[in-house]
Design an enzyme around this catalytic site. Structure first.
Site, short mmCIF file in Angstrom:
data_model
loop_
_atom_site.label_atom_id
_atom_site.label_comp_id
_atom_site.label_asym_id
_atom_site.label_seq_id
_atom_site.Cartn_x
_atom_site.Cartn_y
_atom_site.Cartn_z
N HIS A 73 0.75 -1.51 -0.01
CA HIS A 73 -0.08 -0.56 0.42
C HIS A 73 0.80 1.36 -0.40
O HIS A 73 2.09 1.09 0.40
CB HIS A 73 -0.91 0.41 0.86
CG HIS A 73 -2.11 1.07 1.10
ND1 HIS A 73 -2.06 2.56 1.40
CD2 HIS A 73 -3.07 0.90 0.47
CE1 HIS A 73 -3.10 2.40 1.29
NE2 HIS A 73 -4.00 1.59 0.53
N ASP A 131 -8.46 -5.56 -0.48
CA ASP A 131 -8.93 -6.29 -1.25
C ASP A 131 -8.34 -7.44 -1.31
O ASP A 131 -8.50 -8.50 -2.41
CB ASP A 131 -7.36 -6.29 -3.09
CG ASP A 131 -7.89 -4.32 -3.51
OD1 ASP A 131 -9.52 -4.48 -3.56
OD2 ASP A 131 -7.24 -3.61 -3.64
C1 LIG Z 1 -0.35 -0.22 -3.94
C2 LIG Z 1 0.81 -0.48 -4.50
C3 LIG Z 1 -0.42 0.86 -6.11
C4 LIG Z 1 1.30 0.71 -4.02
O1 LIG Z 1 3.00 1.04 -5.08
P1 LIG Z 1 3.37 2.23 -5.26
O2 LIG Z 1 3.49 2.93 -3.03
O3 LIG Z 1 3.87 2.52 -6.13
O4 LIG Z 1 4.79 0.79 -4.33
P2 LIG Z 1 5.63 0.60 -5.45
O5 LIG Z 1 5.19 0.06 -6.72
O6 LIG Z 1 6.33 1.42 -5.75
O7 LIG Z 1 6.85 -1.03 -4.65
C5 LIG Z 1 7.78 -0.28 -3.68
C6 LIG Z 1 8.67 -1.99 -3.36
O8 LIG Z 1 7.77 -2.77 -2.48
C7 LIG Z 1 7.15 -3.95 -3.50
N1 LIG Z 1 6.09 -3.87 -4.07
C8 LIG Z 1 5.10 -2.94 -3.77
N2 LIG Z 1 3.67 -3.91 -3.56
C9 LIG Z 1 4.47 -5.32 -3.79
C10 LIG Z 1 3.34 -6.57 -4.46
N3 LIG Z 1 2.14 -6.33 -4.07
N4 LIG Z 1 4.15 -7.85 -4.43
C11 LIG Z 1 4.99 -7.34 -4.60
N5 LIG Z 1 6.19 -6.57 -4.12
C12 LIG Z 1 5.54 -5.31 -4.20
C13 LIG Z 1 7.60 -3.03 -5.33
O9 LIG Z 1 7.37 -4.63 -6.44
C14 LIG Z 1 8.97 -2.46 -4.72
O10 LIG Z 1 10.09 -3.13 -4.45
P3 LIG Z 1 11.40 -2.56 -4.78
O11 LIG Z 1 11.76 -1.28 -4.09
O12 LIG Z 1 11.95 -2.99 -4.38
O13 LIG Z 1 11.89 -1.84 -6.56
C15 LIG Z 1 1.82 -1.77 -4.69
O14 LIG Z 1 2.17 -2.23 -3.53
C16 LIG Z 1 0.61 -2.66 -5.88
O15 LIG Z 1 1.18 -2.75 -6.76
N6 LIG Z 1 0.49 -3.76 -5.00
C17 LIG Z 1 -0.50 -4.75 -5.70
C18 LIG Z 1 -1.63 -4.53 -6.80
C19 LIG Z 1 -2.79 -4.22 -5.23
O16 LIG Z 1 -2.57 -4.75 -4.44
N7 LIG Z 1 -3.71 -2.94 -5.45
C20 LIG Z 1 -4.37 -2.92 -4.11
C21 LIG Z 1 -4.18 -1.58 -3.31
S1 LIG Z 1 -5.70 -1.07 -2.30
#
Ligand SMILES: CC(C)(COP(=O)(O)OP(=O)(O)OC[C@H]1O[C@@H](n2cnc3c(N)ncnc32)[C@H](O)[C@@H]1OP(=O)(O)O)[C@@H](O)C(=O)NCCC(=O)NCCS
Length: 372
Positions: free
Chosen positions: A257, A308
Site C-alpha cells: 500500500h 483487496d
Molecule cells: C498498492 C501499490 C500500487 C502501491 O504502490 P507504490 O507505493 O507505488 O509502491 P511500489 O510499487 O513502488 O513498490 C515499492 C516496493 O515494494 C514492492 N512491492 C509493492 N507491492 C508489492 C506486491 N504487491 N508484491 C510484491 N512486491 C511489491 C515493489 O516491487 C517495490 O520493490 P523495490 O523497491 O524492490 O522495487 C503496490 O503495493 C501494488 O502494486 N500492490 C499490488 C496491487 C494491489 O494490491 N493494489 C491494491 C491497493 S489497495
C-alpha cells in the site's frame, strides 16, 4: 523543480471526510474498526456526506430517497443490449452507464449545492442496479426491479440474483460496502476531484473515477487476487507459485500500500469474513490458500495484505462473478467520490500540477519535403 514520482507524500488538498493517520483509518472521526462492526452502509453514506452520523429520522429519510431513486432508466438497459457482451468488462459497462445517466439527467449541468446533492443521491442509488442489471443482461436474463423495502446491500443482491438474499450474505456485502466507502485521497478519488475542479459535472467526475478504479494497481486488484487464487488451485501449489513470483520480482496482487506501513486496518475484517464464508460454503481452501500466501509475502517482503486481498474470497463465496468484484468496490466507493466531489465544489480551485520537461531541446520547424 522537484519531481515527486507518483505524488508520494504530497498533500494536495484539505478534507474533512476521511483520514489515514498512523495506519488508522477514520471516516469523519469514526474509526473504521468501530464502523465495520456497528454501522450500516446507509449510515456511512450519511456520515461521509454530512460528517456526522444520522439520527433515526435522517437515516429513514436517506433510505427512502435511495430506494425511490434505485431503478435504472429503461434507456440505460437498452444501451446494455447493444454492447458486445463477450468482451465488455463490467467496469467498462459501469463507466459507460454512469456517463449515460448524465445524458438522461436534465439537471446534469446544474451546479448549485442542492442540485448536486440530489444528483449524488440519484447516482449512489443507481449504482447497484447498474452492476446487477448488466450482470443479468449479459447472461440473457431479465433485469430485476429493486424492492423498495430492502436495505441497500440486500437490494443489490436481490437485483443480482432475483432472490431474497440470506442474512449472512447481506451482512457480508454490507460490511464490505462500509469498509470500501472512502479512503482519503486514493487514486480514483483524486481523479474525481481533478475532474470536477474544472467545474465539470458530477457524472463526469464519477465516470473519471471509475476509469481510475478499474486498474489492477487500484480497485482491479480484487479480481486479480481471485485470478491468482484460481491459478494456484491447491494449498500445495501456493509456496512454489508465490516464491517464483517473488524471485521474478513480480507483484503479488492484494499486497502493499502507498500509505499504510504496518497494515491495512480493513483487511482483518475481510479476513474474518472470508474464514466464516469459506467454511459455510464448504470451500475452506480459498481461505487457507490466502493465509498461506499472506504468511509468505509478509515473511519475505514485509508487505501486509490490503483491502483487496481477502475481499476476493469473500465475494467468491457469495457466488459473485469474479469480474463483478471491482464493480462492487465502485458501488461502495462512489459514496466517497460523491462526498469529495461535493467538498471540492464547496471550496474549489483548479488542480493543475507541473511536469519537468525531458523531451528534445528547442527545434526549428522543417518543411515536410526537407525531412529525411
Ligand atoms: C498498492 C501499490 C500500487 C502501491 O504502490 P507504490 O507505493 O507505488 O509502491 P511500489 O510499487 O513502488 O513498490 C515499492 C516496493 O515494494 C514492492 N512491492 C509493492 N507491492 C508489492 C506486491 N504487491 N508484491 C510484491 N512486491 C511489491 C515493489 O516491487 C517495490 O520493490 P523495490 O523497491 O524492490 O522495487 C503496490 O503495493 C501494488 O502494486 N500492490 C499490488 C496491487 C494491489 O494490491 N493494489 C491494491 C491497493 S489497495
Amino acid at each position: 523543480m522537484t519531481v515527486t514520482r507518483g505524488l508520494e507524500g504530497v498533500v494536495a488538498t484539505t478534507s474533512s471526510i476521511s483520514s489515514i493517520i498512523d495506519d488508522t483509518l477514520t471516516y469523519a472521526g469514526y474509526d473504521i474498526d468501530d464502523l465495520a462492526v456497528n454501522a450500516s452502509f446507509e449510515e456511512v453514506i450519511y456520515l461521509l456526506w454530512h460528517r456526522k452520523l444520522p439520527n433515526a429520522e435522517q437515516l429513514a429519510e436517506l433510505k427512502k430517497e435511495l430506494a425511490e431513486n434505485s431503478a435504472l432508466p429503461q434507456e440505460v438497459i437498452e444501451h446494455f443490449k447493444l454492447f458486445p457482451m463477450q468482451k465488455v468488462h463490467p467496469m467498462a459497462a459501469l463507466r459507460t452507464a454512469v456517463s449515460l445517466l448524465g445524458i438522461y439527467d436534465d439537471e446534469a449541468d446544474l451546479m448549485d449545492t442542492e442540485s448536486n446533492y440530489k444528483k449524488a443521491i440519484r447516482l449512489q442509488a443507481k449504482m447497484p442496479a447498474i452492476v446487477a442489471t448488466f450482470a443479468r443482461v449479459r447472461k440473457g436474463l431479465e433485469p430485476v426491479a429493486p424492492k423498495l423495502d430492502l436495505s441497500f446491500a440486500a437490494n443489490f443482491l436481490y437485483m443480482l440474483t432475483g432472490k431474497e438474499p440470506e442474512a449472512i450474505a447481506v451482512e457480508a456485502i454490507d460490511k464490505a460496502l462500509v469498509l470500501h466507502a472512502d479512503h482519503e485521497l486514493n487514486a480514483s478519488t483524486f481523479t474525481a476531484r481533478v475532474c470536477v475542479a474544472t467545474l465539470s459535472d458530477v457524472y463526469s467526475g464519477v465516470t473519471a473515477a471509475i476509469g481510475a478504479l478499474k486498474g489492477p494497481l487500484h480497485g482491479g486488484a480484487n479480481e486479480a487476487v481471485m485470478k491468482m487464487l484460481t491459478e494456484i488451485g491447491t494449498l500445495e501449489n501456493v509456496e512454489p507459485y508465490v516464491r517464483e513470483k517473488l524471485e521474478k520480482k513480480e507483484k503479488i496482487m492484494g499486497f502493499g500500500h502507498r500509505v499504510y506501513r504496518l497494515g491495512d486496518p480493513r483487511a482483518k475484517h475481510l479476513k474474518e469474513m472470508s474464514k466464516k464464508l469459506t467454511e459455510l460454503t464448504g470451500e475452506p481452501h480459498w481461505y487457507d490458500m490466502s493465509v498461506k500466501i499472506e504468511n509468505i509475502v509478509t515473511g519475505e517482503k514485509k508487505l501486509p495484505p490490503n483491502v483487496d486481498f481477502f475481499s476476493a474470497s469473500v465475494y467468491h463465496s457469495l457466488g459473485v462473478d469474479h469480474d463483478l468484484m471491482t464493480p462492487i468496490f465502485a458501488v461502495s466507493r462512489v459514496s466517497g467520490w460523491l462526498a469529495h466531489i461535493l467538498e471540492q465544489y464547496e471550496n474549489n480551485r483548479l488542480i493543475r500540477p507541473r511536469a519537468e520537461y525531458t523531451g528534445p531541446g528547442m527545434q526549428k520547424y522543417i518543411p515536410i519535403e526537407q525531412r529525411g
